[in-house]
Design an enzyme around this catalytic site. Structure first.
Site, PDB file in Angstrom:
ATOM      1  N   LEU A  25      33.621  47.461  24.648  1.00  0.00           N
ATOM      2  CA  LEU A  25      33.898  48.973  25.183  1.00  0.00           C
ATOM      3  C   LEU A  25      33.578  49.337  22.961  1.00  0.00           C
ATOM      4  CD1 LEU A  25      36.933  48.735  27.007  1.00  0.00           C
ATOM      5  CD2 LEU A  25      34.715  50.415  27.488  1.00  0.00           C
ATOM      6  N   SER A  36      33.070  48.119  14.607  1.00  0.00           N
ATOM      7  CA  SER A  36      34.736  47.136  16.329  1.00  0.00           C
ATOM      8  C   SER A  36      34.343  47.638  16.906  1.00  0.00           C
ATOM      9  CB  SER A  36      36.018  46.981  15.283  1.00  0.00           C
ATOM     10  OG  SER A  36      36.542  45.653  16.062  1.00  0.00           O
ATOM     11  N   SER A  37      34.621  46.305  17.883  1.00  0.00           N
ATOM     12  CA  SER A  37      34.426  46.625  19.524  1.00  0.00           C
ATOM     13  C   SER A  37      35.138  45.751  20.049  1.00  0.00           C
ATOM     14  CB  SER A  37      32.862  46.657  19.907  1.00  0.00           C
ATOM     15  OG  SER A  37      32.453  45.400  19.500  1.00  0.00           O
ATOM     16  N   SER A  38      35.084  46.472  21.154  1.00  0.00           N
ATOM     17  CA  SER A  38      36.207  45.398  22.345  1.00  0.00           C
ATOM     18  C   SER A  38      34.952  44.497  23.330  1.00  0.00           C
ATOM     19  CB  SER A  38      37.279  45.678  23.588  1.00  0.00           C
ATOM     20  OG  SER A  38      38.008  44.547  24.174  1.00  0.00           O
TER      21      SER A  38
END
Ligand SMILES: C[S@@+](CC[C@H](N)C(=O)[O-])C[C@H]1O[C@@H](n2cnc3c(N)ncnc32)[C@H](O)[C@@H]1O
Length: 361
Positions: free
Chosen positions: A77, A85-87
């Site tokens: 995500l 940035s991402s999860s």
């Protein structure tokens, strides 16, 4: 939806995600199974950004079903509108956490706090006094701190360049990175105790390294692909528009190539390509189908209809063609046949059972 309903629904979806991670073999130990079933990912991803060519928008509590379903899918995500940035995909996080082989009492350094979700999982497993996490982006660290606080986790959070590690709390038993360095930074080797372990993306694979001394480590790569964002150093990302203009305006003449730009996207080749030709990136596909590749030194190559045009100090496509030839000659090896050895300043990726090796820059 009231917060009670959200929590109830999130708990159910979380359980399903944990079951799925176990069924897929990403989670193999009860401790990590419990962590994935209990740590609320939605707290760390209050909004994510859909970024497909047909759908670019923020998804949050204003569409609660879509938001919660998205948060508890086994998917990456994007958590910042600028995609910085991402999860990480939960399945990949679980695979990396299992490979980290933590034991009770271990102290862990995470490079790349991002949303804070991984730090929460580590805090759940080890206790927050054993977890240190850092990110180069102060805003992300502030947000992650608040979210961790909200569910009562208080690991150490720091802002800084992960290349330097976090010496204040060294030595660590384990280090996990969720952004990709070009090679294993010297500081990481110095901050992990001998006998400790580093799990980090390198060259589109995940290296699992056992540290044997302050400048020595060796290990292998996991089978799966891992396309993490590169470790950045505070610089702005390349100006894609300006580069595309330069490619379009170029009057350089081309030559024929029998290597299709599609080889770039072959998941198995991408590992050897990244090891053998570090720094080269796919920039974009233009409207007319031309694929454009760049390097931080300003070199670029554009490939379309079996013709390549190259500009700058490096002939990027010659390098990709050479790496692809080698990969074919070696029988198209997959990631888990490669080893990584760190010996002082030297770091090599090698192919098990062959004399082939690639020095990391
Ligand atoms: C894939 S995200 C991390 C995901 C995170 N572990 C989570 O659970 O959400 C990668 C992160 O690495 C960070 N990063 C990039 N370069 C860095 C650097 N030089 N030092 C520290 N963090 C860095 C980015 O800001 C980004 O938040």
């Amino acid at each position: 939806m009231t917060s009670g309903i959200i929590d109830h629904r999130a708990k159910k979806l979380r359980r399903q995600l944990a079951d799925r991670l176990e069924a897929d073999g990403a989670v193999t130990s009860p401790a990590w199974g419990t962590a994935f079933a209990e740590v609320p990912r939605h707290v760390f991803v209050p909004v994510f950004y859909k970024q497909s060519p047909t759908d670019q928008r923020a998804v949050d509590l204003s569409s609660p079903d879509e938001w919660l379903d998205g948060v508890y899918r086994d998917e990456l995500l994007v958590i910042r509108p600028d995609a910085r940035s991402s999860s990480t995909v939960p399945g990949l996080m679980a695979t990396m956490l299992e490979a980290l082989a933590v034991e009770d009492g271990h102290k862990v350094l995470e490079i790349g706090t991002g949303s804070g979700y991984n730090a929460a999982l580590l805090s759940h497993r080890l206790g927050d006094s054993k977890v240190v996490t850092m990110d180069i982006d102060p805003e992300l660290v502030a947000d992650a701190t608040a979210r961790l606080d909200a569910i009562n986790y208080h690991p150490t959070l720091g802002v800084g360049d992960g290349l330097a590690g976090w010496p204040a709390r060294a030595l660590y038993d384990r280090l996990i990175a969720t952004c990709a360095p070009d090679k294993v930074p010297k500081a990481w080797l110095e901050q992990i105790r001998p006998g400790g372990r580093i799990v980090t993306p390198i060259a589109t694979g995940i290296a699992v390294l056992d540290v044997t001394g302050p400048r020595e480590a060796s290990g292998h790569f996991l089978p799966g692909a891992a396309y993490f964002m590169p470790l950045r150093a505070g610089q702005r990302p390349p100006d894609v528009g300006a580069m595309i203009d330069a490619v379009k305006r170029s009057t350089e003449s081309g030559r024929e190539t029998s290597t299709s730009p599609d080889v770039w996207f072959d998941g198995d080749f991408s590992f050897l390509r990244a090891a053998a030709v570090p720094g080269v990136r796919f920039l974009a596909k233009l409207d007319n189908g031309t694929a454009v590749f760049t390097h931080p030194d300003g070199s670029w190559a554009s490939v379309a209809d079996s013709v390549v045009v190259q500009s700058g100090p490096r002939h990027l496509w010659n390098l990709v063609e050479g790496a692809h030839r080698t990969w074919l000659e070696l029988g198209c090896p997959k990631r888990d046949r490669f080893l990584l050895t760190v010996d002082g300043p030297q770091q090599q990726i090698s192919l098990a059972g062959s004399d082939q090796e690639w020095e990391l820059p």
